[in-house]
Design an enzyme around this catalytic site. Structure first.
Site, PDB file in Angstrom:
ATOM      1  N   SER A 175      -5.115   1.832 -17.974  1.00 25.72           N
ATOM      2  CA  SER A 175      -6.410   2.211 -17.411  1.00 25.72           C
ATOM      3  C   SER A 175      -6.940   3.537 -17.930  1.00 25.72           C
ATOM      4  O   SER A 175      -8.043   3.944 -17.610  1.00 25.72           O
ATOM      5  CB  SER A 175      -6.344   2.226 -15.889  1.00 25.72           C
ATOM      6  OG  SER A 175      -5.659   3.366 -15.449  1.00 25.72           O
ATOM      7  N   LYS A 185      -8.512   5.991  -6.784  1.00 30.23           N
ATOM      8  CA  LYS A 185      -8.968   6.793  -7.921  1.00 30.23           C
ATOM      9  C   LYS A 185     -10.262   7.527  -7.585  1.00 30.23           C
ATOM     10  O   LYS A 185     -10.421   8.712  -7.874  1.00 30.23           O
ATOM     11  CB  LYS A 185      -9.161   5.905  -9.149  1.00 30.23           C
ATOM     12  CG  LYS A 185      -7.829   5.452  -9.743  1.00 30.23           C
ATOM     13  CD  LYS A 185      -8.060   4.530 -10.919  1.00 30.23           C
ATOM     14  CE  LYS A 185      -6.747   4.171 -11.589  1.00 30.23           C
ATOM     15  NZ  LYS A 185      -6.952   3.168 -12.631  1.00 30.23           N
ATOM     16  N   VAL A 220       0.063   4.258   5.457  1.00 34.34           N
ATOM     17  CA  VAL A 220      -1.273   3.708   5.673  1.00 34.34           C
ATOM     18  C   VAL A 220      -1.277   2.659   6.783  1.00 34.34           C
ATOM     19  O   VAL A 220      -2.301   2.039   7.041  1.00 34.34           O
ATOM     20  CB  VAL A 220      -1.879   3.098   4.395  1.00 34.34           C
ATOM     21  CG1 VAL A 220      -2.151   4.182   3.376  1.00 34.34           C
ATOM     22  CG2 VAL A 220      -0.976   2.027   3.830  1.00 34.34           C
ATOM     23  N   GLY A 221      -0.125   2.451   7.415  1.00 37.72           N
ATOM     24  CA  GLY A 221      -0.139   1.580   8.588  1.00 37.72           C
ATOM     25  C   GLY A 221       0.449   0.197   8.389  1.00 37.72           C
ATOM     26  O   GLY A 221       0.173  -0.695   9.181  1.00 37.72           O
ATOM     27  N   GLY A 271       0.818  -1.201   0.000  1.00 37.56           N
ATOM     28  CA  GLY A 271       0.000   0.000   0.000  1.00 37.56           C
ATOM     29  C   GLY A 271       0.847   1.243   0.000  1.00 37.56           C
ATOM     30  O   GLY A 271       2.060   1.165   0.183  1.00 37.56           O
TER      31      GLY A 271
HETATM   32  N1  LIG Z   1      -5.810   2.659  10.296  1.00 31.30           N
HETATM   33  C1  LIG Z   1      -4.971   3.272  11.153  1.00 31.30           C
HETATM   34  N2  LIG Z   1      -5.325   3.441  12.437  1.00 31.30           N
HETATM   35  C2  LIG Z   1      -4.503   4.047  13.311  1.00 31.30           C
HETATM   36  N3  LIG Z   1      -3.289   4.532  12.992  1.00 31.30           N
HETATM   37  C3  LIG Z   1      -2.865   4.388  11.730  1.00 31.30           C
HETATM   38  C4  LIG Z   1      -3.692   3.754  10.748  1.00 31.30           C
HETATM   39  N4  LIG Z   1      -3.019   3.751   9.583  1.00 31.30           N
HETATM   40  C5  LIG Z   1      -1.833   4.351   9.817  1.00 31.30           C
HETATM   41  N5  LIG Z   1      -1.736   4.741  11.111  1.00 31.30           N
HETATM   42  C6  LIG Z   1      -0.589   5.427  11.733  1.00 31.30           C
HETATM   43  O1  LIG Z   1       0.081   6.186  10.751  1.00 31.30           O
HETATM   44  C7  LIG Z   1       1.478   6.176  10.969  1.00 31.30           C
HETATM   45  C8  LIG Z   1       2.224   5.745   9.737  1.00 31.30           C
HETATM   46  O2  LIG Z   1       2.017   4.372   9.499  1.00 31.30           O
HETATM   47  P1  LIG Z   1       3.173   3.344   9.110  1.00 31.30           P
HETATM   48  O3  LIG Z   1       4.495   3.849   9.523  1.00 31.30           O
HETATM   49  O4  LIG Z   1       2.773   2.018   9.580  1.00 31.30           O
HETATM   50  O5  LIG Z   1       3.074   3.441   7.537  1.00 31.30           O
HETATM   51  P2  LIG Z   1       3.633   2.447   6.434  1.00 31.30           P
HETATM   52  O6  LIG Z   1       2.426   1.926   5.726  1.00 31.30           O
HETATM   53  O7  LIG Z   1       4.541   1.471   7.033  1.00 31.30           O
HETATM   54  O8  LIG Z   1       4.370   3.448   5.450  1.00 31.30           O
HETATM   55  P3  LIG Z   1       5.719   3.233   4.562  1.00 31.30           P
HETATM   56  O9  LIG Z   1       5.304   2.592   3.276  1.00 31.30           O
HETATM   57  O10 LIG Z   1       6.151   4.642   4.320  1.00 31.30           O
HETATM   58  O11 LIG Z   1       6.645   2.433   5.379  1.00 31.30           O
HETATM   59  C9  LIG Z   1       1.718   5.258  12.149  1.00 31.30           C
HETATM   60  O12 LIG Z   1       1.873   6.024  13.301  1.00 31.30           O
HETATM   61  C10 LIG Z   1       0.453   4.440  12.198  1.00 31.30           C
HETATM   62  O13 LIG Z   1       0.192   3.986  13.497  1.00 31.30           O
END
Ligand SMILES: Nc1ncnc2c1ncn2[C@@H]1O[C@H](COP(=O)(O)OP(=O)(O)OP(=O)(O)O)[C@@H](O)[C@H]1O
Ligand SMILES: [Mg+2]
Length: 785
Positions: free
Chosen positions: A680, A723, A361-362, A357
């Site tokens: 697309s 999108k 996005v977490g 992702g």
């Molecule tokens: N659905 C969610 N609920 C709560 N907190 C979230 C959620 N999505 C992201 N976060 C918070 O957003 C911050 C960034 O997320 P994270 O570092 O996990 O991103 P990532 O997807 O690993 O990004 P990258 O690809 O840059 O490594 C973190 O502090 C995470 O806890």
């Protein structure tokens, strides 16, 4: 480990007094100055543990600034640390020469951008001759000095079969003054380095010979050697008197003690004992001593049999996942299924989870959460930009500066053999002449092979089969196929504004408040403020920037309380500029009315969705399609297919076929920053062309995406959620999508589905009826006649 890098890095700088560290050599150091200790701590906090050592021009300067240092130094890795009352004692090893490019900070410690300076590699008869002469002269010098007891020239030369290494070794043994040592380090050819050294050596030999003559003619009949022997015996006696041991003996003894206590498999113990016996025979000054000790320490620290995990409890796991993350229901569901399989059949050949992702996005934080749910240790390492297989698997111990690979290092840091190990950025894995890290990775991830994983440095099988691997990626198109086959893909898409508000309110804000030491009563951030923050200060699919801004705001408010404020604070939308500076983005607006020939397409990028305008205009007197806007090949093909389709179906579409004979078309796709490839944009191309040839404008409130075939079918595409959110962001309320993407609409938050109108098309005619209703009406009228 790589001993050299080719990139500019920013590293802490340690000023050296009275000495220079040469690449490849070890050196013990002690740091007592505040800035030095801070630099050391900063280096130790990083995974590589490297810093740059640069000599001071004048050893009497205490507070060194950039001007007090030479501009060429040595990047070094910290091999051992011992914190004492007076400061820190280190053992460092030089890795490569570097030039200081720019000083980035001087407080609390010096930090600089450094550029690697490759070591000279010139050769030829002149170098060869000078090398031999130097060896000879060094032999003479060593005969005359007290170093004689420890170094035997033959041994020395054997160690340094290479002119440069010999130069550095002798340079550091000779007790030259700093300017001379620095000169050796800065020499840009071996020839120059050898010449300098030869000069210093000859001078040294002259002085030594003179001293020797004086000493031997003196009334003292004891030879230098005898005197030394007596002194050493005396020293030993004193040590024994004081109850001290020789340092190397003490070290070996300590290792033996630890070995006795360690829980090791038999073959590992046998190997460790062999190495320990070798260590006991070596003097501490021998380079091999440190190498062997470092190896033994690794063997002793690796968690051969130590594991730590709670039994899998699915209800508990779900609770933890919900506690840490908002939404992501599908992903959480799939994770729980995966855990269920593990619970029922721990030996199952379960695939590796791969979280895909956009940034923020977490993904990483989900990984942490899973580890927490399972009671496992969490470790992560980035595969981004890794080219060298040895980074994963380690270098053989015979290499100078060899280290175990990153996987083993991570397991060592975890201290247990079943941590959750997150491998970030599988999509950024490189490959080149140094080997294919993807192949090594496959082996590491393969349960059929990884129970006897062999790291080149450790050179003993280590069981990785209990490690819970999770990988992450921003996109999958660059992930090698065989790796992809081993992984179970879990997609996380970007968040809508509403979801971001929820995440901020329930997760980010409470976390940031706690971090700033504030309570929810002290600081209130209403949703409309969060909305403004999202729209005007961030442009991202995830919530990382949002979280950062919330953190900054919280810290600023915390400071007010620290300065004596007592009433609670509410941050309204209009307060944001005060707290965070001017707004960074203007609200995006879609084009309100479109000229004929322009259609609103949608693109998916690694960081989220984007609106992309496709502009087509007729060019009388030409033929065919001309394309501009740096389009990828697939997008170009889809433009040509679109033209063929429109031309072949002109009459049905209500377009005069004659026109195609008279005018070609120029298709342009502006927006510099968006990568423009993929199929697309097909439906947007057809729409733009049909609009250009008919002179009828496309509906301005409608965005579209979908691949087309020459027979007019609309095929499904990826990235629907991003999108649609991009279209919504710019104020579009209608989106045309392929019928086969219907199920993806479920991923959209409720309020987005409610607000937007979706037209699901199976064929191009349905697309055109929605995007160019006037043209469709004209075509229908024509067919009735
Ligand atoms: N659905 C969610 N609920 C709560 N907190 C979230 C959620 N999505 C992201 N976060 C918070 O957003 C911050 C960034 O997320 P994270 O570092 O996990 O991103 P990532 O997807 O690993 O990004 P990258 O690809 O840059 O490594 C973190 O502090 C995470 O806890
Ligand atoms: Mg991450």
């Amino acid at each position: 480990m790589n001993t050299t890098t080719d990139t500019i890095q920013t590293l802490p700088v340690l000023a050296l007094k009275n000495t220079v560290l040469f690449p490849q050599l070890f050196m013990p150091l002690s740091a007592g100055r505040k800035a030095s200790m801070a630099a050391v701590e900063a280096a130790l906090a990083t995974e590589e543990k490297t810093l740059v050592l640069v000599a001071q021009r004048d050893a009497s300067v205490e507070e060194t600034g950039a001007a007090d240092l030479y501009t060429i130094g040595t990047r070094a890795v910290i091999k051992k640390v011992n914190r004492t009352e007076a400061g820190v004692e280190l053992l460092v090893q030089g890795l490569e020469r570097v030039a200081l490019v720019r000083v980035e900070q001087t407080e609390p410690y010096l930090k600089a951008r450094v550029r690697p300076l490759p070591l000279p590699e010139d050769g030829g008869p002149e170098v060869e001759a000078l090398f031999r002469a130097t060896v000879e002269l060094a032999g003479r010098a060593l005969e005359l000095t007290e170093a004689r007891g420890q170094f035997n020239v033959a041994q020395l030369v054997e160690q340094a079969q290479e002119p440069l290494r010999l130069t550095y070794l002798l340079g550091s043994l000779l007790a030259l003054d700093v300017a001379k040592e620095q000169g050796l380090l800065e020499a840009d050819t071996r020839l120059e380095a050898l010449r300098l050294l030869y000069g210093h050596l000859s001078h040294e030999v002259q002085v030594l010979e003179l001293r020797h003559k004086i000493a031997s003619t003196a009334a003292n009949e004891m030879t230098q050697q005898q005197r030394e022997y007596v002194l050493r015996r005396q020293m030993e006696a004193i040590r024994q008197e004081l109850g001290e041991k020789e340092p190397e003996k003490a070290e070996a003894e300590e290792l033996r003690q630890r070995l006795a206590e360690a829980d090791l498999p038999d073959d590992v113990r046998k190997e460790a004992e062999r190495e320990l016996r070798k260590l006991e025979r070596l003097p501490a000054a021998a380079p091999d001593f440190q190498v062997t000790r470092a190896y033994l320490e690794l063997v002793l620290e690796l968690p051969w049999r130590k594991s730590e995990a709670a039994p899998i409890d699915l209800a508990h796991a779900r609770r933890i996942l919900d506690e840490d993350h908002y939404g992501l229901d599908d992903v959480k569901e799939r994770i729980l299924e995966h855990l269920a399989v593990l619970k029922l059949n721990p030996k199952a050949n379960a695939p590796i989870l791969c979280l895909v992702g956009p940034p923020g996005v977490g993904k990483t934080s989900l990984g942490r959460s899973i580890a927490r749910a399972l009671g496992r240790k969490f470790e992560r390492m980035s595969l981004g930009g890794m080219h060298d297989e040895a980074e994963l698997r380690g270098h053989r111990r015979t290499y100078i500066g060899a280290m175990p690979g990153r996987v083993l290092q991570a397991v060592r840091r975890a201290g247990v053999n079943n941590p959750l190990l997150m491998l970030d950025e599988v999509d950024k894995l490189g490959r080149d002449f140094r080997g294919d890290p993807a192949a090594a990775l496959l082996e590491i991830l393969d349960p059929a092979q990884n129970d006897t994983f062999r790291d080149n440095y450790l050179d003993l099988p280590f069981d990785l089969s209990k490690v819970f691997f999770i990988t992450t990626a921003n996109a999958l198109d660059t992930v090698p196929r065989p790796l992809l086959d081993r992984m179970e893909i879990l997609r996380l898409s970007g968040y809508s504004e509403e979801e971001k508000v929820q995440i901020a309110r329930r997760y980010l804000l409470p976390r940031r408040l706690a971090e700033a030491g504030l309570t929810a009563e002290q600081l209130h951030v209403p949703d409309e403020t969060v909305r403004r923050l999202i729209a005007r200060y961030t442009r991202e699919a995830g919530v990382r920037e949002l979280e950062r801004h919330l953190g900054r705001a919280a810290r600023k408010v915390a400071r007010r309380f620290a300065e004596g404020r007592t009433e609670p604070v509410t941050i309204g939308p209009e307060d944001l500029t005060d707290l965070l500076g001017p707004e960074r983005f203007r609200p995006e607006r879609g084009r309100q009315t479109l000229e004929p020939g322009v259609a609103t397409g949608l693109a998916w990028t690694e960081t989220g969705g984007e609106v992309l305008y496709i502009e087509a205009s007729l060019v009388p007197g030409t033929r065919g399609v001309r394309l501009t806007g740096q389009l990828g090949n697939v997008m170009k093909e889809s433009a040509r297919a679109a033209q063929t389709y429109v031309r072949a179906h002109a009459r049905q579409l209500g377009i005069d076929p004659e026109l195609f004979r008279r005018a070609g078309v120029h298709v342009h796709v502006p927006a510099g920053a968006v990568p423009k490839d993929g199929p697309s944009a097909g439906v947007a191309m057809v729409t733009a062309l049909a609009s250009a040839y008919s002179g009828i404008a496309v509906r301005g409130d409608t965005a579209m995406t979908g691949e087309i075939t020459l027979s007019g079918l609309v095929l499904p595409i990826g990235g629907v959620k991003e999108k649609v959110l991009a279209a919504r962001r710019v104020g579009m309320r209608r989106v045309v999508l392929p019928r086969d993407n219907e199920q993806d609409l479920r991923d959209l938050p409720e309020e987005v589905r409610r607000e937007m109108q979706f037209i699901l098309a199976e064929r191009i005619e349905e697309v055109l009826a929605a995007t160019l209703p006037d043209l469709a009406a004209r075509a229908q009228a024509a067919s009735r006649n």
